[in-house]
Design a protein around this motif. Structure first.
Motif, short mmCIF file in Angstrom:
data_model
loop_
_atom_site.label_atom_id
_atom_site.label_comp_id
_atom_site.label_asym_id
_atom_site.label_seq_id
_atom_site.Cartn_x
_atom_site.Cartn_y
_atom_site.Cartn_z
N ILE A 18 -0.15 52.45 4.27
CA ILE A 18 0.03 51.07 4.52
C ILE A 18 -1.20 51.47 5.58
N LEU A 21 -4.59 50.93 3.72
CA LEU A 21 -4.66 49.79 3.45
C LEU A 21 -4.93 48.62 4.33
N SER A 22 -4.09 48.59 5.65
CA SER A 22 -4.72 47.63 6.16
C SER A 22 -5.63 47.59 6.98
N ALA A 131 -4.52 48.11 -3.13
CA ALA A 131 -3.91 47.72 -2.33
C ALA A 131 -2.13 47.50 -3.06
N LEU A 135 0.66 51.14 -3.23
CA LEU A 135 2.59 51.11 -2.83
C LEU A 135 3.46 51.16 -3.81
N VAL A 145 -0.12 44.09 4.45
CA VAL A 145 -1.17 44.40 4.62
C VAL A 145 -2.26 43.64 4.57
N ARG A 146 -1.46 42.87 4.00
CA ARG A 146 -2.64 41.59 3.42
C ARG A 146 -2.70 40.55 4.80
#
Length: 414
Positions: A18, A21-22, A131, A135, A145-146
């Motif tokens: 996470i 990806l963040s 992503a 996940l 993440v978004r």
């Protein structure tokens, strides 16, 4: 993009997935937010106001072309994270080139912007693809993440505003540096292989034929028509909100505009609360009516006494975007079967960010070039007339949607 199963690697390393990806999503939208918001102001400074509508048409055209040019190829031949990296590296070079084009004149500028958007627009789907593949629990992990994407857009706006770069070509240099960093970083992201490798390209899949078949359902056809129509007045905000805010007298334009993304982040977190209580149709309707209210606030906020209305119009962005577009994606996911979920989402993007925004950019550009021709106080009166047109259009489309959209949600089973 295709749906993916959870790999052993995903299960083995959840701790860092996470955060990695963040950071990817933060940089993805930082790059876009650094230059896109105030592009119109920079073009006006260099005497290119007449081309603002054309410049903002390049993104919609790229949105139309990118699913056909890249989507099927990535699913069958290339790892998503590698294509993401290559496109951002090429994009960084194009962004670095843009300030020189402004300084030397407009020759080739629109073509370079268009080339950049052809590189950038596919990366939105590619980053989502990386992503979702990485996940283990996308329903819980992806919203987190978004959200960092929205934070990236906000931070970019605050930096541009605080440093006084809103009307400077340095916004492209800032975006180029971030794009270079993301391009290199992308090659370190979790491997996201081509899931349909070896399968032949199908013209039926390429043309989203199964998704178009969903239009046989009356409520979905009404939704697509209204979504396309509402995207036409929407385009006026993306192209001309920043020049308007500057004309009204705000100095930190990018910082003021970032209030809209802060609102978007807040309402994104509130969607589950409102969704349970209001349902799909009412939330979509509120989102459409919010566009009318936003433009009305802009039209009425041209004097010093009513300047607070401009703030209201900007802060309404959370309702405008989340209640219509995010709910629209959720509705589309519900309507589409498992085999056409990806195609159905691409179809919605094609009609909204593509066709609707393209028509809207051209119409708003033509209206702006004819109606906002003066400077000073006289220009503010012209801006008022300019904003009433998309306001009335949004209200009419909302009325059409209210009377024609009839969708019954299946009750949830406990």
């Amino acid at each position: 993009m295709s749906s993916h199963t959870v790999s052993p690697a995903q299960i083995a390393s959840p701790k860092w997935v996470i955060p990695r990806l963040s950071l990817m999503m933060f940089l993805e939208f930082f790059v876009w937010g650094a230059w896109y918001v105030t592009l119109g102001i920079v073009m006006g400074k260099y005497g290119l106001s007449a081309l603002i509508g054309d410049a903002y048409s390049t993104g919609p055209i790229a949105s139309i072309l990118s699913p056909f040019l890249l989507g099927m190829l990535v699913d069958r031949f290339f790892a998503s994270q590698k294509v993401l990296g290559i496109l951002h590296l090429v994009g960084a070079a194009l962004l670095w080139w843009m300030p020189g084009l402004f300084e030397s004149g407009q020759s080739g500028l629109l073509w370079v912007i268009f080339a950049y958007m052809l590189c950038y627009m596919p990366t939105i789907a590619l980053s989502n693809n990386v992503a979702f593949h990485s996940l283990a629990n996308s329903e819980k992990g992806f919203p987190v993440v978004r959200a960092f994407g929205t934070i990236g857009w906000i931070v970019a706006g605050l930096i541009v505003g605080a440093t006084g770069l809103s009307d400077s070509t340095a916004i492209f240099t800032l975006a180029a540096i971030a794009s270079l960093v993301l391009g290199i970083y992308s090659f370190t992201l979790p491997h996201t292989p081509a899931q349909d490798r070896g399968k032949p390209l199908s013209m039926r899949d390429l043309l989203c034929a199964d998704a178009f078949a969903l239009l046989k359902q009356r409520h979905f056809m009404v939704f697509i028509i209204c979504a396309t129509l509402i995207s036409i007045p929407l385009a006026a905000y993306y192209a001309y909100a920043a020049p308007f805010i500057s004309a009204v007298g705000f100095e930190n334009v990018s910082g003021v505009m970032s209030l809209g993304q802060m609102s978007e982040l807040l309402f994104m977190l509130l969607i589950p609360f409102f969704f349970r209580r209001l349902g799909i149709k009412l939330m979509l309707l509120i989102g459409m009516l919010a566009w009318f209210l936003r433009y009305a606030m802009f039209a009425l906020g041209i004097t010093e006494e009513t300047r607070w209305m401009v703030y209201i119009g900007i802060i309404l962005h959370g309702v405008c975007y989340d209640f219509f577009f995010v709910i629209g994606f959720i509705y589309t996911d519900k309507v589409a079967g498992n085999k056409v979920k990806g195609q159905a989402q691409s179809l919605l993007v094609l009609f909204t960010y593509g066709l609707g925004m393209l028509i809207g950019s051209q119409i708003s550009g033509a209206v702006f070039n004819r109606s906002v021709t003066a400077e000073g106080a006289q220009a503010l009166a012209q801006w008022q007339s300019f904003w009433w047109m998309p306001a009335i259009a949004a209200l009419a489309i909302a009325a059409l949607f209210f009377f024609t959209f009839n969708y019954r949600e299946e009750p949830k089973r406990d």
